[in-house]
Enzyme design. Structure first.
Site, short mmCIF file in Angstrom:
data_model
loop_
_atom_site.label_atom_id
_atom_site.label_comp_id
_atom_site.label_asym_id
_atom_site.label_seq_id
_atom_site.Cartn_x
_atom_site.Cartn_y
_atom_site.Cartn_z
N GLU A 75 0.85 -1.19 0.00
CA GLU A 75 0.00 0.00 0.00
C GLU A 75 0.88 1.24 0.00
OE1 GLU A 75 -3.68 2.25 2.31
OE2 GLU A 75 -3.05 0.25 2.97
N GLU A 100 4.69 4.87 3.93
CA GLU A 100 4.16 6.18 4.33
C GLU A 100 5.32 7.04 4.82
OE1 GLU A 100 2.35 9.20 4.61
OE2 GLU A 100 0.80 7.65 4.36
N ASP A 127 10.18 7.51 0.87
CA ASP A 127 9.59 7.82 -0.43
C ASP A 127 9.25 6.53 -1.17
OD1 ASP A 127 10.09 8.14 -3.50
OD2 ASP A 127 9.62 10.16 -2.80
N ASP A 150 -3.11 12.11 -2.56
CA ASP A 150 -3.29 13.54 -2.81
C ASP A 150 -3.65 13.76 -4.28
OD1 ASP A 150 -2.88 16.36 -3.25
OD2 ASP A 150 -1.74 16.40 -1.39
N ASP A 186 -11.57 10.20 -4.40
CA ASP A 186 -12.84 10.92 -4.32
C ASP A 186 -12.78 12.20 -5.14
OD1 ASP A 186 -11.11 12.39 -2.72
OD2 ASP A 186 -12.64 12.89 -1.24
N THR A 221 -13.11 4.17 5.00
CA THR A 221 -12.27 4.91 5.93
C THR A 221 -12.96 6.20 6.37
OG1 THR A 221 -11.15 6.20 4.21
CG2 THR A 221 -10.24 4.02 4.74
N LYS A 222 -12.41 6.79 7.42
CA LYS A 222 -12.93 8.07 7.91
C LYS A 222 -12.83 9.13 6.84
CE LYS A 222 -12.22 11.43 11.65
NZ LYS A 222 -11.41 11.75 12.88
N PHE A 223 -11.73 9.15 6.10
CA PHE A 223 -11.56 10.11 5.02
C PHE A 223 -12.61 9.89 3.94
CE2 PHE A 223 -9.86 11.55 0.98
CZ PHE A 223 -9.36 12.80 1.30
N GLU A 224 -12.89 8.64 3.63
CA GLU A 224 -13.89 8.32 2.62
C GLU A 224 -15.28 8.77 3.05
OE1 GLU A 224 -15.38 4.41 0.03
OE2 GLU A 224 -13.86 4.22 1.59
#
Length: 242
Positions: A75, A100, A127, A150, A186, A221-224
């Site tokens: 991921e 990450e 990276d 992003d 999104d 996810t929370k972001f989704e």
């Protein structure tokens, strides 16, 4: 994504490349100084020596990392790692590596690894493109997850997007035959852009006709949820290496 990312100057996120063909001066991220909670700091200090793989300028053997020959899924940019931990817990016969750069997210996921007693998930804090090119053997990865990266909304920043050639060419190079690339966003303009870029990436074939249906094994996810609350459509792409 936070406007903080967009408002950073070009000079803050560009730098001098290492000389590797895919390690560009143009970054796909901005390294911001996020605040860590006490728990994240504690877990980072205690658990990173155990579950974080240091960046090394040489190829690694996944058998040495996991102690088995199970499929490996990578991921890229797991954020706070909520979906990462759930997927790993639900699929104990698959090995996962999360990449990450942001320390609070790494600390958070380390805590999840400990809480859930996961044995099939490791982290590389570096990276992603340099990790892929330098540390991973060609044909060794069975899948790539890129969830809500992003979108780099401004036209002058589109060159920073992760899902575009030649970055997708590098992912194909690392994928095993039959391996997949699963991209979720999104931001619809990025979805359209990603579909175009993946369609012209040699060696990849769209598993579906255009956008993919939601893959039921991917947790929300929370972001989704925030994106859905703001009435943004979630677009998914699922391509397979031929």
């Amino acid at each position: 994504m936070s406007n903080e990312l967009e408002n950073k100057s070009e000079s803050e996120s560009e730098g001098v490349g290492s000389g590797n063909s895919f390690y560009r001066a143009v970054k796909t991220y901005v390294l911001r100084q996020g605040r860590m909670t006490a728990a994240q700091q504690r877990d980072y200090e205690e658990l990173s020596p155990i579950w974080c793989i240091p960046f090394v300028n040489q190829k690694i053997n996944f058998l040495d990392v996991f102690g088995n020959t199970n499929p490996v899924v990578v991921e890229i940019g797991f954020g706070m790692g909520a979906a990462t931990a759930i997927i790993a817990e639900n699929n104990p016969d698959i090995n996962y590596i999360g990449i990450e750069v942001h320390t609070p997210g790494v600390g958070k996921l380390l805590g999840e690894i400990k809480t859930r007693n996961l044995k099939n998930l490791y982290i590389i804090q570096h990276d992603a493109l340099e990790v892929l090119e330098t540390m991973f053997v060609d044909g060794s990865v069975n899948g790539f997850h890129i969830f809500f990266p992003d979108p780099w909304q401004k036209k002058r920043h589109c060159k920073r997007r992760m899902v575009q050639r030649p970055r997708t060419d590098l992912m194909v190079q690392k994928l095993a035959a039959g391996g997949y690339l699963y991209f979720v966003t999104d931001w619809y303009p990025y979805a359209e852009f990603g579909l175009e870029q993946l369609n012209i990436t040699p060696g990849l074939k769209n598993k579906y006709d255009g956008f993919a249906p939601h893959q039921e094994w991917r947790p929300e996810t929370k972001f989704e949820r925030k994106g859905l609350e703001q009435e943004r459509n979630i677009s998914e792409l699922f391509f397979v290496k031929e």
